[in-house]
Design an enzyme around this catalytic site. Structure first.
Site, PDB file in Angstrom:
ATOM      1  N   LYS A 107       0.704  -1.099   0.049  1.00 13.66           N
ATOM      2  CA  LYS A 107       0.019  -0.023   0.064  1.00 13.66           C
ATOM      3  C   LYS A 107       0.783   1.302  -0.080  1.00 13.66           C
ATOM      4  CE  LYS A 107      -4.277  -2.039   1.839  1.00 13.66           C
ATOM      5  NZ  LYS A 107      -3.835  -3.574   2.048  1.00 13.66           N
TER       6      LYS A 107
HETATM    7  C1  PLP Z   1      -4.778  -4.497   1.434  1.00 11.22           C
HETATM    8  C2  PLP Z   1      -3.799  -5.797   1.402  1.00 11.22           C
HETATM    9  C3  PLP Z   1      -4.323  -6.651   0.581  1.00 11.22           C
HETATM   10  C4  PLP Z   1      -5.755  -6.768  -0.243  1.00 11.22           C
HETATM   11  O1  PLP Z   1      -5.474  -5.848  -1.092  1.00 11.22           O
HETATM   12  P1  PLP Z   1      -6.964  -5.030  -1.731  1.00 11.22           P
HETATM   13  O2  PLP Z   1      -6.387  -4.123  -2.748  1.00 11.22           O
HETATM   14  O3  PLP Z   1      -7.689  -4.519  -0.796  1.00 11.22           O
HETATM   15  O4  PLP Z   1      -7.571  -6.263  -2.635  1.00 11.22           O
HETATM   16  C5  PLP Z   1      -3.724  -7.792   0.505  1.00 11.22           C
HETATM   17  N1  PLP Z   1      -2.405  -8.229   1.013  1.00 11.22           N
HETATM   18  C6  PLP Z   1      -1.968  -7.354   2.014  1.00 11.22           C
HETATM   19  C7  PLP Z   1      -0.896  -7.509   2.745  1.00 11.22           C
HETATM   20  C8  PLP Z   1      -2.757  -6.121   2.296  1.00 11.22           C
HETATM   21  O5  PLP Z   1      -2.075  -5.097   3.047  1.00 11.22           O
END
Ligand code: PLP
Length: 434
Positions: A107
């Site tokens: 993210k």
């Molecule tokens: C947020 C997250 C996801 C999921 O991603 P999305 O875009 O919400 O589908 C998967 N793995 C990790 C480690 C995350 O932090």
């Protein structure tokens, strides 16, 4: 480029308006009014291009008229300053590591991109924007880090007391400056409900421009496309030589990341198939089977960043596929896996390939394996979305090995936690109005 609300398509906004509002006034998600197609020469030259140059080509149509090319380049230089390596496990499978950013979470890219954009917008407006965000763990750290020191933007993060990992808590609560943490006695769902209430509370919104920093915000969602282009850049020579079809398996919760990958494909990126791999929160795998979308209350799993019972970005995927299940199925599959299967996969990946996967990456691996059983002439990439140390207890316990804590994390663990405790919505409101 204009963005329209998926609730009321006649309501449109510029990129800037969409970023500042987060969500349309009618609560619809914003969606681009068209998806541009990149030229064949871009794909022919991609191997020679730097990540920032690739980012310029991909992102420019989406911000045109709002950011200049010079501004976009500066934003991207601030965002893409770490590696996104493709690590091959065997001749038909690889891991795309997205965890080399400052908070070791994928993210980081979206959070930093959004922070830089909002910083530029609030500079012009000379006004303050408050980013209000609820986190179950990973989002908070990436947002806190991405927005740290951005002028004109204050960040308020709500997290459930005692329910995030010690590393995650330190990442949220130790930065100071324009980042404030609220420790809520309650669950993640309580935190999220409080945030939603605040967005509707005119006593607050009269005084403060509030915005969200989760993947419903176009500035957090769209830059995730770059992962897929950067992976393709690394794999192109071997795809050209082997003639295999490229497929991606994406561990999915809110479905923002995979939806961005599917936008990349609409722009011309040669991806044959997308696999949405989920844990037991399987609203989408169920939908693919039955054609009925039935949101559920989320259940807790060891891949907790994907514990989502009503994935907000799935409506964007449906829009992209003209709301046709038959069309969606041509290039998209979804599978669900239990915690027991996830742990077994983590052990198998270590034993067969000497590779340590975190629970989210392991779910992605399982999705790829299921699909490749019946589709042999493919080269599969699963996205490794978090560094294994972010899920330290479960990884060490499952694999029976001790992980080395990276220096970035060692540093944050020694810092002093600073958080304000609140018990209910009135506590949040008083905090925001003080
Ligand atoms: C947020 C997250 C996801 C999921 O991603 P999305 O875009 O919400 O589908 C998967 N793995 C990790 C480690 C995350 O932090």
């Amino acid at each position: 480029m204009k963005y329209f609300s998926l609730q009321t398509p006649s309501h449109t906004a510029s990129f800037k308006e969409a970023v500042i509002q987060g969500i349309a006034p009618d609560k619809g998600l914003y969606y681009p009014d068209h998806i541009p197609v990149l030229s064949p020469s871009f794909f022919n030259q991609i191997e020679k291009m730097s990540p920032v140059e690739i980012g310029m080509e991909v992102m420019h149509p989406f911000i045109e008229g709002v950011l200049s090319k010079g501004e976009l380049r500066k934003v991207l230089e601030g965002v893409l300053d770490f590696e996104f390596p493709v690590i091959p496990l065997n001749e038909h499978m690889a891991s795309l590591e997205l965890f080399h950013g400052p908070t070791l979470a994928f993210k980081d890219v979206g959070a930093r991109f959004m922070a830089q954009c909002l910083g530029l917008f609030s500079e012009e407006k000379q006004a303050n924007v408050t980013v209000l965000v609820a986190t179950s763990g990973d989002t908070g750290g990436a947002v806190a880090n991405g927005f740290l020191g951005v002028a004109g933007v204050n960040v308020v993060i709500l997290y459930p007391s005692g329910k995030v990992s010690p590393i995650q808590e330190k990442q949220l609560t130790t930065l100071g400056q324009n980042i404030q943490a609220l420790e809520v006695s309650g669950s993640f769902d309580d935190c999220q409900a409080m945030v939603k209430t605040a967005f509707l509370d005119q006593e607050i919104t009269q005084h403060k421009q509030l915005t969200s920093a989760n993947s419903i915000n176009v500035a957090r969602w769209l830059p995730q496309m770059l992962y897929y282009f950067l992976a393709y850049k690394q794999l192109k020579p071997q795809l050209d030589a082997s003639g295999k079809d490229l497929i991606f398996s994406v561990p999915s919760g809110n479905f923002g990341n995979i939806c961005a990958g599917m936008v990349a494909r609409e722009m011309g990126l040669p991806v044959k198939h997308f696999i949405a791999a989920t844990n037991t929160n399987k609203v989408v795998p169920n939908f693919m089977e039955t054609g009925t979308y039935l949101p559920k209350k989320s259940v807790a799993t060891i891949s907790n960043a994907m514990d989502v019972g009503d994935p907000s970005n799935f409506v964007r995927i449906l829009e992209m596929q003209q709301h046709s299940l038959a069309q969606l199925k041509k290039g998209f599959s979804s599978y669900s896996f239990s915690d027991a299967q996830t742990k077994k996969a983590m052990k198998e990946i270590l034993k067969k390939y000497a590779y340590t996967a975190d629970p989210h990456g392991a779910v992605g691996y399982l999705g790829l394996e299921s699909y490749q059983k019946e589709h042999k002439n493919t080269y599969g990439v699963f996205l490794e979305t978090a560094h294994p140390v972010k899920f330290l207890e479960v990884v060490e316990e499952t694999l029976g090995q001790t992980l080395t804590i990276p220096q970035k994390i060692v540093e944050v663990l020694s810092k002093q936690k600073k958080a304000t405790k609140i018990n209910d919505y009135q506590g949040l409101k008083a905090f925001l109005l003080s």
